[in-house]
Design a protein around this motif. Structure first.
Motif, mmCIF file in Angstrom:
data_model
loop_
_atom_site.group_PDB
_atom_site.id
_atom_site.type_symbol
_atom_site.label_atom_id
_atom_site.label_comp_id
_atom_site.label_asym_id
_atom_site.label_seq_id
_atom_site.Cartn_x
_atom_site.Cartn_y
_atom_site.Cartn_z
ATOM 1 N N PRO A 275 0.811 -1.091 -0.067
ATOM 2 C CA PRO A 275 0.016 -0.146 -0.059
ATOM 3 C C PRO A 275 0.729 1.348 0.014
ATOM 4 O O PRO A 275 1.975 1.257 0.427
ATOM 5 N N PHE A 276 0.276 2.344 -0.197
ATOM 6 C CA PHE A 276 0.969 3.629 -0.333
ATOM 7 C C PHE A 276 0.529 4.591 0.782
ATOM 8 O O PHE A 276 -0.973 4.419 0.903
ATOM 9 N N THR A 277 1.036 5.513 1.088
ATOM 10 C CA THR A 277 0.306 6.416 2.066
ATOM 11 C C THR A 277 0.363 7.878 1.531
ATOM 12 O O THR A 277 1.467 8.477 0.839
ATOM 13 N N TYR A 278 -0.591 8.425 1.587
ATOM 14 C CA TYR A 278 -0.712 9.963 0.876
ATOM 15 C C TYR A 278 0.230 10.889 1.692
ATOM 16 O O TYR A 278 0.475 10.789 2.844
ATOM 17 N N GLN A 279 0.861 11.534 0.952
ATOM 18 C CA GLN A 279 1.836 12.454 1.281
ATOM 19 C C GLN A 279 1.782 13.973 0.993
ATOM 20 O O GLN A 279 2.027 14.677 1.910
ATOM 21 N N GLY A 280 1.041 14.220 -0.130
ATOM 22 C CA GLY A 280 1.031 15.691 -0.415
ATOM 23 C C GLY A 280 0.626 16.070 -1.770
ATOM 24 O O GLY A 280 0.579 15.261 -2.814
ATOM 25 N N VAL A 281 0.559 17.479 -2.059
ATOM 26 C CA VAL A 281 0.116 18.096 -3.281
ATOM 27 C C VAL A 281 1.390 18.345 -4.218
ATOM 28 O O VAL A 281 2.597 18.762 -3.785
ATOM 29 N N ILE A 282 1.419 17.646 -5.419
ATOM 30 C CA ILE A 282 2.514 18.028 -6.463
ATOM 31 C C ILE A 282 2.171 19.339 -7.190
ATOM 32 O O ILE A 282 3.041 19.871 -7.451
ATOM 33 N N MET A 283 1.103 19.384 -7.667
ATOM 34 C CA MET A 283 0.884 20.559 -8.417
ATOM 35 C C MET A 283 -0.523 21.287 -8.239
ATOM 36 O O MET A 283 -1.605 20.219 -8.231
ATOM 37 N N GLN A 284 -0.708 22.342 -7.832
ATOM 38 C CA GLN A 284 -1.985 22.979 -7.786
ATOM 39 C C GLN A 284 -2.673 23.213 -8.973
ATOM 40 O O GLN A 284 -2.164 22.784 -10.141
ATOM 41 N N PRO A 285 -4.110 23.463 -9.105
ATOM 42 C CA PRO A 285 -4.775 23.187 -10.158
ATOM 43 C C PRO A 285 -4.335 23.959 -11.308
ATOM 44 O O PRO A 285 -3.730 25.075 -11.309
ATOM 45 N N VAL A 286 -4.147 23.481 -12.557
ATOM 46 C CA VAL A 286 -4.064 24.215 -13.751
ATOM 47 C C VAL A 286 -5.157 24.842 -14.277
ATOM 48 O O VAL A 286 -6.177 24.488 -13.854
ATOM 49 N N GLN A 287 -4.950 25.611 -15.410
ATOM 50 C CA GLN A 287 -6.079 26.272 -16.130
ATOM 51 C C GLN A 287 -6.717 24.920 -16.922
ATOM 52 O O GLN A 287 -6.126 24.209 -17.568
ATOM 53 N N GLY A 288 -8.150 24.830 -16.746
ATOM 54 C CA GLY A 288 -8.806 23.577 -17.585
ATOM 55 C C GLY A 288 -9.232 22.733 -16.237
ATOM 56 O O GLY A 288 -8.649 22.710 -15.247
ATOM 57 N N TRP A 289 -10.101 21.934 -16.892
ATOM 58 C CA TRP A 289 -10.837 20.835 -15.646
ATOM 59 C C TRP A 289 -9.820 19.815 -15.347
ATOM 60 O O TRP A 289 -9.658 19.427 -14.361
ATOM 61 N N THR A 290 -9.255 19.139 -16.505
ATOM 62 C CA THR A 290 -8.168 18.027 -16.111
ATOM 63 C C THR A 290 -6.924 18.501 -15.703
ATOM 64 O O THR A 290 -6.238 19.475 -16.263
ATOM 65 N N THR A 291 -6.240 17.408 -15.200
ATOM 66 C CA THR A 291 -4.741 17.539 -14.704
ATOM 67 C C THR A 291 -4.234 16.409 -15.004
ATOM 68 O O THR A 291 -4.963 15.448 -14.528
ATOM 69 N N HIS A 292 -3.138 16.212 -15.457
ATOM 70 C CA HIS A 292 -2.531 14.793 -15.853
ATOM 71 C C HIS A 292 -1.009 15.074 -16.199
ATOM 72 O O HIS A 292 -0.559 15.974 -16.640
ATOM 73 N N HIS A 293 -0.150 13.980 -15.652
ATOM 74 C CA HIS A 293 1.193 14.236 -15.684
ATOM 75 C C HIS A 293 1.918 12.983 -15.736
ATOM 76 O O HIS A 293 1.274 11.745 -15.797
ATOM 77 N N SER A 294 3.249 13.042 -15.913
ATOM 78 C CA SER A 294 4.329 12.029 -15.915
ATOM 79 C C SER A 294 5.474 12.760 -15.145
ATOM 80 O O SER A 294 5.586 13.874 -15.200
ATOM 81 N N ILE A 295 6.289 11.674 -14.721
ATOM 82 C CA ILE A 295 7.461 12.404 -13.756
ATOM 83 C C ILE A 295 8.582 11.362 -14.502
ATOM 84 O O ILE A 295 8.706 10.208 -14.532
ATOM 85 N N VAL A 296 9.659 11.931 -14.701
ATOM 86 C CA VAL A 296 10.872 11.491 -15.516
ATOM 87 C C VAL A 296 12.376 11.974 -15.180
ATOM 88 O O VAL A 296 12.182 13.181 -15.145
ATOM 89 N N PRO A 297 13.102 11.358 -14.982
ATOM 90 C CA PRO A 297 14.526 11.633 -14.830
ATOM 91 C C PRO A 297 15.241 11.985 -16.033
ATOM 92 O O PRO A 297 15.151 10.903 -16.778
ATOM 93 N N ILE A 298 15.643 13.069 -16.209
ATOM 94 C CA ILE A 298 16.419 13.274 -17.432
ATOM 95 C C ILE A 298 17.837 14.078 -16.966
ATOM 96 O O ILE A 298 17.767 15.127 -16.296
ATOM 97 N N LYS A 299 18.774 13.493 -17.458
ATOM 98 C CA LYS A 299 20.181 13.766 -16.772
ATOM 99 C C LYS A 299 20.134 13.724 -15.306
ATOM 100 O O LYS A 299 19.640 12.765 -14.743
ATOM 101 N N ASP A 300 20.461 14.829 -14.505
ATOM 102 C CA ASP A 300 20.688 14.662 -13.195
ATOM 103 C C ASP A 300 19.351 15.414 -12.516
ATOM 104 O O ASP A 300 19.480 15.722 -11.177
ATOM 105 N N LYS A 301 18.320 15.744 -13.232
ATOM 106 C CA LYS A 301 17.418 16.381 -12.570
ATOM 107 C C LYS A 301 16.024 15.423 -12.937
ATOM 108 O O LYS A 301 15.922 14.594 -13.937
ATOM 109 N N TRP A 302 14.854 15.917 -12.261
ATOM 110 C CA TRP A 302 13.831 15.338 -12.438
ATOM 111 C C TRP A 302 12.758 16.458 -12.968
ATOM 112 O O TRP A 302 12.646 17.551 -12.624
ATOM 113 N N TYR A 303 11.875 15.989 -14.001
ATOM 114 C CA TYR A 303 10.814 16.600 -14.469
ATOM 115 C C TYR A 303 9.445 16.348 -14.543
ATOM 116 O O TYR A 303 9.516 15.114 -14.761
#
Ligand code: FUB
Length: 338
Positions: A275-303
Motif C-alpha cells: 500500500p501507499f501512504t498519502y504524502q501531499g500535493v505535487i501541483m495546484q490546479p492548472v487552467q482547465g478541468w483535467t490535470t494529468h502528468h508524468s514524472i521522469v528523470p532526465i540527466k541529473d534532474k527530475w521533470y
C-alpha cells in the motif's frame, strides 16, 4: 534514483534553450503527456485533442480523440519534433471511440504503446500496440488486453526488470462500473460521496512479452496518515485518474489526479504493489478541468510533464508543458504552483 534501463538519459545539453512551462507544441492540441527517455532521447506520448463539436459533460464525451502523435526532444528545453500519427483509431480493430491518455514502454528492442479506448459496446478497455521504432507506426494487437478496463494506463518497469501497469479513472473513465470485478452498465455515473473507502486505482503485473496481465488485477490502496484507507468523500486526496509510478531512493511514488478537485498529488510505499501512504500535493490546479502528468528523470534532474489549456481556453483542447520537479532532502516533492 539512477534509472537502470534503456531510459537512462544521455540527452544533448547543447541544443537551443527554450523556457520551461511554455506549451511544447502549438500547431496541434496535446494532453496527458507520458514522457520517457529511450536510448538517450526524450519521447512524449500524449493524447491528441481535437474539436469534435461534442457538448461538454461529466462523462467526458467531448474528449473524442482519434489518433496519437508522438513527439521527441533532444534536450529538455530544445526543439520539439512531431513525428506525425503513430497510431490511428481506424487501425485498432476493436475500437469504438475516444482514444484517451496513453503510455509507452521499451523492452528487448520493441516499443509498446498502451492506450485506453472505448470498444464497440462503449466500454473502456486498454490495448497495446508495438513498433520497432519509438515513434511508430504502432501496430495494435487484435483485441484489448484480457482483464483490462477503464482508462489511463501507466507502465512502470522496476529495477529488477518486472513491469507493472497502473490504470483506472472515475466518472467518464468508468472505474465505478467495475466494483466487484465485473462491468455494471447501470452503476451510478459517479463514485459514492459518503464516508466509505474511496474507489482505488488498479494495477497488474505485465507478462514477459509486455502484452498480457500476469496475475490478478489488484487495487492500489492509498492510506491516510493513520494507516486508514482514504475515504470517497476525501476528494482533495482520493484517486480519480491519471496514475503514474516512479521510484526515487528505493521508494515507490504513486502520483495521480484528484479529478474534480483538480490537484496532482502523491503517495509513497515500499513496494510497487503498495500500500501507499498519502504524502501531499505535487501541483495546484492548472487552467482547465483535467490535470494529468508524468514524472521522469532526465540527466541529473527530475521533470514533470503536464498540460493546461493556455492556447485554447477550452478544457478539451489542451497543450502539454514541462517543468522541473524539486524535492526536499527527505525525498518529499515540493508543491508546484503552475
Ligand atoms: O484526455 C482524456 C482524459 O482526460 C484522460 O484520460 C484523463 O486522464 C484526463 O486528462
Amino acid at each position: 534514483e539512477t534509472p537502470a534501463t534503456a531510459e537512462t538519459a544521455q540527452v544533448n545539453p547543447t541544443a537551443a534553450k527554450k523556457p520551461l512551462s511554455e506549451p511544447l507544441v502549438r500547431d496541434i492540441y496535446t494532453a496527458d503527456p507520458s514522457a520517457h527517455v529511450f536510448e538517450g532521447k526524450i519521447y512524449i506520448y500524449p493524447s491528441h485533442d481535437i474539436e469534435a463539436g461534442i457538448a461538454e459533460n461529466d462523462k467526458g464525451d467531448h474528449f473524442a480523440m482519434r489518433d496519437y502523435h508522438i513527439l521527441s526532444m533532444d534536450s529538455i528545453n530544445g526543439k520539439v519534433t512531431d513525428h506525425g500519427v503513430g497510431l490511428d483509431i481506424k487501425d485498432i480493430p476493436w475500437a469504438g471511440r475516444q482514444l484517451w491518455a496513453p503510455d509507452a514502454a521499451f523492452k528487448n528492442g520493441t516499443y509498446y504503446l498502451y492506450f485506453p479506448v472505448k470498444d464497440k459496446q462503449d466500454v473502456f478497455r486498454i490495448g497495446v500496440a508495438t513498433s520497432k521504432s519509438p515513434t511508430g507506426p504502432f501496430k495494435a494487437e487484435p483485441a484489448p488486453i484480457a482483464g483490462s478496463f477503464s482508462i489511463d494506463p501507466a507502465v512502470f518497469t522496476d529495477s529488477d526488470g518486472e513491469a507493472y501497469m497502473y490504470f483506472g479513472g472515475l466518472w467518464g473513465g468508468q472505474l465505478q462500473r467495475w466494483q466487484g470485478g465485473t462491468y455494471n452498465p447501470n452503476a451510478a455515473e459517479k463514485e459514492p460521496s459518503t464516508a466509505v473507502p474511496a474507489l482505488n486505482a488498479r494495477m497488474a503485473k505485465l507478462s514477459p512479452d509486455m502484452k498480457r496481465f500476469e496475475g490478478p488485477v489488484e487495487e492500489v490502496v492509498i492510506l491516510d496518515e493513520n494507516g486508514k484507507p482514504l475515504q470517497a468523500s476525501d476528494t482533495n486526496r482520493r484517486f480519480f485518474e491519471g496514475g503514474w509510478m516512479h521510484k526515487y531512493n528505493g521508494k515507490y511514488y504513486f502520483s495521480y489526479s484528484t479529478g474534480d478537485t483538480h490537484l496532482l498529488v502523491y503517495a509513497t510505499g515500499s513496494s510497487p504493489t503498495g500500500p501507499f501512504t498519502y504524502q501531499g500535493v505535487i501541483m495546484q490546479p492548472v487552467q482547465g478541468w483535467t490535470t494529468h502528468h508524468s514524472i521522469v528523470p532526465i540527466k541529473d534532474k527530475w521533470y514533470i510533464f503536464y498540460h493546461d489549456t493556455q492556447l485554447s481556453g477550452k478544457t478539451w483542447l489542451r497543450n502539454i508543458k514541462v517543468t522541473e520537479l524539486k524535492r526536499r532532502a527527505d525525498g518529499a516533492i515540493e508543491t508546484i504552483t503552475p
